[in-house]
Design an enzyme around this catalytic site. Structure first.
Site, PDB file in Angstrom:
ATOM      1  N   ASP A  12      17.962   7.495   1.219  1.00  0.00           N
ATOM      2  CA  ASP A  12      17.839   8.403   2.362  1.00  0.00           C
ATOM      3  C   ASP A  12      17.798   7.498   3.590  1.00  0.00           C
ATOM      4  O   ASP A  12      16.832   6.772   3.802  1.00  0.00           O
ATOM      5  CB  ASP A  12      16.546   9.207   2.223  1.00  0.00           C
ATOM      6  CG  ASP A  12      16.278  10.114   3.415  1.00  0.00           C
ATOM      7  OD1 ASP A  12      16.968   9.982   4.447  1.00  0.00           O
ATOM      8  OD2 ASP A  12      15.361  10.951   3.312  1.00  0.00           O
ATOM      9  N   TYR A 227       2.979   6.505   2.986  1.00  0.00           N
ATOM     10  CA  TYR A 227       3.895   7.579   2.605  1.00  0.00           C
ATOM     11  C   TYR A 227       5.241   7.438   3.323  1.00  0.00           C
ATOM     12  O   TYR A 227       5.305   7.411   4.537  1.00  0.00           O
ATOM     13  CB  TYR A 227       3.306   8.960   2.916  1.00  0.00           C
ATOM     14  CG  TYR A 227       4.296  10.041   2.556  1.00  0.00           C
ATOM     15  CD1 TYR A 227       4.652  10.242   1.228  1.00  0.00           C
ATOM     16  CD2 TYR A 227       4.921  10.800   3.536  1.00  0.00           C
ATOM     17  CE1 TYR A 227       5.593  11.187   0.883  1.00  0.00           C
ATOM     18  CE2 TYR A 227       5.865  11.750   3.195  1.00  0.00           C
ATOM     19  CZ  TYR A 227       6.195  11.937   1.867  1.00  0.00           C
ATOM     20  OH  TYR A 227       7.138  12.864   1.520  1.00  0.00           O
ATOM     21  N   LYS A 230       9.464  10.964  -1.025  1.00  0.00           N
ATOM     22  CA  LYS A 230       9.527  10.839  -2.490  1.00  0.00           C
ATOM     23  C   LYS A 230      10.759  10.032  -2.874  1.00  0.00           C
ATOM     24  O   LYS A 230      11.676   9.865  -2.082  1.00  0.00           O
ATOM     25  CB  LYS A 230       9.619  12.235  -3.109  1.00  0.00           C
ATOM     26  CG  LYS A 230       8.255  12.884  -3.302  1.00  0.00           C
ATOM     27  CD  LYS A 230       7.650  12.552  -4.662  1.00  0.00           C
ATOM     28  CE  LYS A 230       6.302  13.211  -4.844  1.00  0.00           C
ATOM     29  NZ  LYS A 230       5.179  12.293  -4.970  1.00  0.00           N
TER      30      LYS A 230
END
Ligand code: 13P
Ligand code: 13P
Ligand code: MG
Ligand code: MG
Length: 364
Positions: A12, A227, A230
């Protein structure tokens, strides 16, 4: 004939709007860079996306973990990230965790599923790509494809599959691995892979050593220590002639299975199989999606793709997924929609706890 390697490498590197989908200009650029290498580094290539993840499907004869192939993927991702930054796309460069490429993209942010094999007389290959979930999401499906005779009657009636398969499981927390033989060790296998946030099936082999499946297993949020989304996973599965048939491989996806991921990587939600035209995340940044492209591999050429979930046979599971999504969403910030506390350790929740830590008083 040299062995053929199929490398599926994804990242991504930025999306629009928010975490919804990749930009067509980046897809175009990626396809162009890979096309230029056909006949040189690569035999063939195909570029697509699932949600905000850019997916590079490449064939070559250089084997797994090849520095030039990984370097080529890295070049696509860094050039794409630069375009994403220019357009101020969301999360531009999200999965590029380091500027120092050292020959392998593993541990650098991108996800990788690779497989080197000797081509059979005819070699159907299915490439699965998911968004808004984690690598362990494949566990359930791999078990059903390769170890469950209720899904795969070939285990019972095909003499070449009758001995069963070997599953390699990675513990992504303690960084160790183990192999289980099925059917004889099925229950031991399930004891681990039923906990997909920690135990991830990395590969599946027939007992005679023939490679059948390979997945991407890293956990980006653990690598980064904060974070960063995912690790939306990919998987390569070979089919037919002593392996599960194409239909046996995709049938379990007609079951609506709940996976971890979705909004902020912090929620459970149902995994929806979709055709390429629907591989864009919308509702609550989801629901989590999976696409499947089918190819025949012929001397390294990718004959295809066939868009396997673009079919009315998967309408019913999509409709069930939408119903389950309503039920899960009705829980708001409550478990089991929100991930368990242990899993939330890898999200932004620890930041909130830090803010509140001095307000807590001891119980009497
Ligand atoms: P065909 O007889 O059409 O080749 O099908 C065999 C098979 O494996 C079906 O899954
Ligand atoms: P991705 O992991 O697909 O970038 O999604 C992150 C997110 O926060 C979605 O809400
Ligand atoms: Mg994203
Ligand atoms: Mg994603």
């Amino acid at each position: 004939m040299p062995k053929t390697t199929i490398s599926v490498i994804k990242a991504d590197i930025g999306s629009f709007p928010g975490h919804s989908r990749t930009h067509p200009k980046i897809l175009e650029k990626a396809a162009k860079i890979l096309k230029e290498e056909e006949g040189k580094l690569l035999i063939d290539s195909f570029v697509t996306h699932c949600g905000d993840d850019l997916e590079l499907i490449m064939t070559h004869t250089r084997g797994e973990d090849n520095p030039e192939i990984h370097g080529l993927a890295w070049k696509v991702f860094t050039e794409g990230a630069a375009m994403a930054k220019e357009m101020k796309l969301y999360g531009a460069g999200q999965d590029i965790l380091s500027d120092a490429f050292s020959g392998n993209v593993k541990g650098m942010g991108p996800g990788v599923a690779e497989m080197e094999f000797e081509e059979r007389a005819s070699d159907p290959v299915l490439v699965f790509m998911a968004d808004k979930t984690e690598p362990g999401a494949w566990n359930y499906f791999l078990y059903r494809i390769f170890a469950d005779p209720m899904t795969n009657p070939g285990l019972v009636i095909d003499p070449n599959m009758h001995e069963g398969f070997i599953f390699e499981v990675h513990d992504v927390v303690d960084k160790r691995k183990i192999r289980f033989r099925t059917p004889e060790e099925s229950y031991s296998l399930l004891a681990y892979i039923g906990a997909p946030s920690r135990y991830v099936v990395k590969g599946v082999w027939r007992k005679d050593g023939l490679v059948a499946a390979s997945t991407s297993t890293q956990r980006l949020n653990m690598l980064a220590g904060r974070y960063v989304g995912k690790d939306d996973p990919v998987m390569v599965v070979r089919a037919q002639s002593g392996l599960p048939s194409v239909g046996e491989v995709i049938d379990p996806f007609a079951t609506p299975v709940i996976v971890a991921g979705w909004m902020r990587g912090s929620h459970h939600g149902p995994l929806m199989p979709v055709g390429l035209c629907d591989a864009n995340c919308t509702r609550f940044d989801g629901p989590p999606r999976v696409i499947c492209l089918g190819f025949q591999v012929s001397n390294g050429k990718l004959i295809g793709p066939a868009d396997m979930f673009d079919d009315v046979a998967f309408d019913r599971v999509r409709s069930k997924v939408n119903e389950i999504a309503d039920i899960m969403r009705a829980h708001g910030p409550f478990e089991p929609h929100r991930l368990s506390l242990e899993e939330m350790e890898y999200t932004t929740l620890p930041g909130v706890e830090k803010q509140l830590k001095d307000r807590w008083q001891p119980l009497d």
